[in-house]
Design an enzyme around this catalytic site. Structure first.
Site, PDB file in Angstrom:
ATOM      1  N   ASP A  42     -33.747  12.024   4.390  1.00 56.77           N
ATOM      2  CA  ASP A  42     -35.329  11.499   4.449  1.00 56.77           C
ATOM      3  C   ASP A  42     -35.944  11.105   5.640  1.00 56.77           C
ATOM      4  O   ASP A  42     -34.826  11.405   6.609  1.00 56.77           O
ATOM      5  CB  ASP A  42     -35.321  10.509   3.432  1.00 56.77           C
ATOM      6  CG  ASP A  42     -34.818   8.831   3.785  1.00 56.77           C
ATOM      7  OD1 ASP A  42     -34.874   8.725   5.075  1.00 56.77           O
ATOM      8  OD2 ASP A  42     -34.312   8.167   3.079  1.00 56.77           O
ATOM      9  N   LYS A  64     -40.024  11.431   1.174  1.00 54.15           N
ATOM     10  CA  LYS A  64     -41.196  10.828   0.097  1.00 54.15           C
ATOM     11  C   LYS A  64     -42.090  10.427   1.170  1.00 54.15           C
ATOM     12  O   LYS A  64     -42.378   9.316   1.438  1.00 54.15           O
ATOM     13  CB  LYS A  64     -40.538   9.899  -0.826  1.00 54.15           C
ATOM     14  CG  LYS A  64     -39.672  10.144  -1.657  1.00 54.15           C
ATOM     15  CD  LYS A  64     -39.453   9.031  -2.692  1.00 54.15           C
ATOM     16  CE  LYS A  64     -38.060   9.412  -3.594  1.00 54.15           C
ATOM     17  NZ  LYS A  64     -36.996   9.316  -3.089  1.00 54.15           N
ATOM     18  N   MET A 179     -42.446  -2.122   4.370  1.00 52.29           N
ATOM     19  CA  MET A 179     -43.340  -0.817   3.634  1.00 52.29           C
ATOM     20  C   MET A 179     -44.839  -1.827   3.265  1.00 52.29           C
ATOM     21  O   MET A 179     -45.294  -1.522   2.266  1.00 52.29           O
ATOM     22  CB  MET A 179     -42.738  -0.356   2.553  1.00 52.29           C
ATOM     23  CG  MET A 179     -41.486   0.412   2.583  1.00 52.29           C
ATOM     24  SD  MET A 179     -40.837   0.811   0.900  1.00 52.29           S
ATOM     25  CE  MET A 179     -40.125  -0.808   0.372  1.00 52.29           C
TER      26      MET A 179
END
Length: 261
Positions: A42, A64, A179
């Protein structure tokens, strides 16, 4: 279990890549990459670590990205199983640690259901490493004796947010938000509503572990404005320890630094 044992064909290894600098990966993580036939990677995984892969290894981007490339978790699970069933040694390389907001257990369970053996090689979580790289200890004797790590990917008023912000404020711990860049203003407001003082120190560390690492520090009521323009990935630390990010903010009172008994 011997973390340095050779990977068997048909095995999946979940490798935590740490905060972004390949040099901060574990020895076992590097060994797994060197043996891999295929790597599912990722965007937060340390790109420098791919230099350790063999020339014949296949690298598959399964990022993602918000408003960008997106590979569903279901498809990632399928790829892990497909390649392992093909007799390949599979490495799933992630940023941080696979079990800290990394969906690692979802992948372990998918492999287990398919009868695919897995190995978990932990990584250094960005929740601790990124603040450390900015000079911020998430705990400090005489200042704070614990820390809480939360996901800020949804705002506090979102129905899917399962966090008790009142309990977080009452815990007396450092608060580390992963995040949370897009929702930082709402998160700060919620903490203020629940009684965290407006002058509580806070710091946002962007691109931790990379050459262009950046730190923005301010009081809680101003941290969202101070972080304007910051893009993910970034880690936010809220609490007295955030003063260490910029020592000129204000000195600790000497009493805070005395050993508690």
């Amino acid at each position: 279990m011997n973390s340095l044992a050779p990977l068997a064909p048909g095995c999946v290894a979940l490798v935590g890549g740490g905060p972004g600098d390949a040099g901060l990966m574990t020895v076992a993580g590097r060994a797994a990459i060197e043996q891999a036939d295929v790597l599912l990677v990722d965007h937060l995984a340390p790109s420098g670590a791919l230099a350790w892969a063999g020339s014949a290894a296949e690298v598959i981007d399964v990022s993602k990205l918000p408003r960008g490339a997106f590979t569903s978790q279901e498809r990632i699970n399928e790829l892990l199983v497909e390649h392992a069933r093909g007799g390949r040694r599979v490495v799933r390389l992630k940023g941080g640690d696979s079990f800290v907001f990394g969906r690692g257990m979802e992948e372990v369970l998918a492999c287990a259901e398919a009868g695919v053996p897995t190995r978990v090689i932990p990584g250094v979580t960005s929740a601790v490493a990124v603040p450390a790289l900015a000079g911020i200890p998430v705990t400090h004797r005489g200042v704070v004796h614990g820390f809480s790590v939360i996901s800020g990917h949804v705002p506090p008023d979102d129905p899917t947010c399962g966090l008790d912000y009142g309990a977080l404020v009452g815990s007396g711990t450092s608060l580390v938000v992963l995040m949370g860049v897009a929702n930082l203003s709402a998160i700060a407001d919620e903490l203020l509503v629940h009684g965290l003082p407006a002058d509580t120190p806070a710091a946002v560390v962007a691109r931790g572990g990379h050459p262009d690492q950046e730190v923005r520090a301010a009081s809680l009521d101003r941290i969202a404005a101070a972080a304007t323009g910051i893009e993910p990935p970034a880690v936010t630390v809220i609490g007295e320890v955030a003063r260490f990010a910029v020592p000129t903010l204000a000195p600790f009172h000497p009493a805070l630094l005395e050993e508690t008994r």
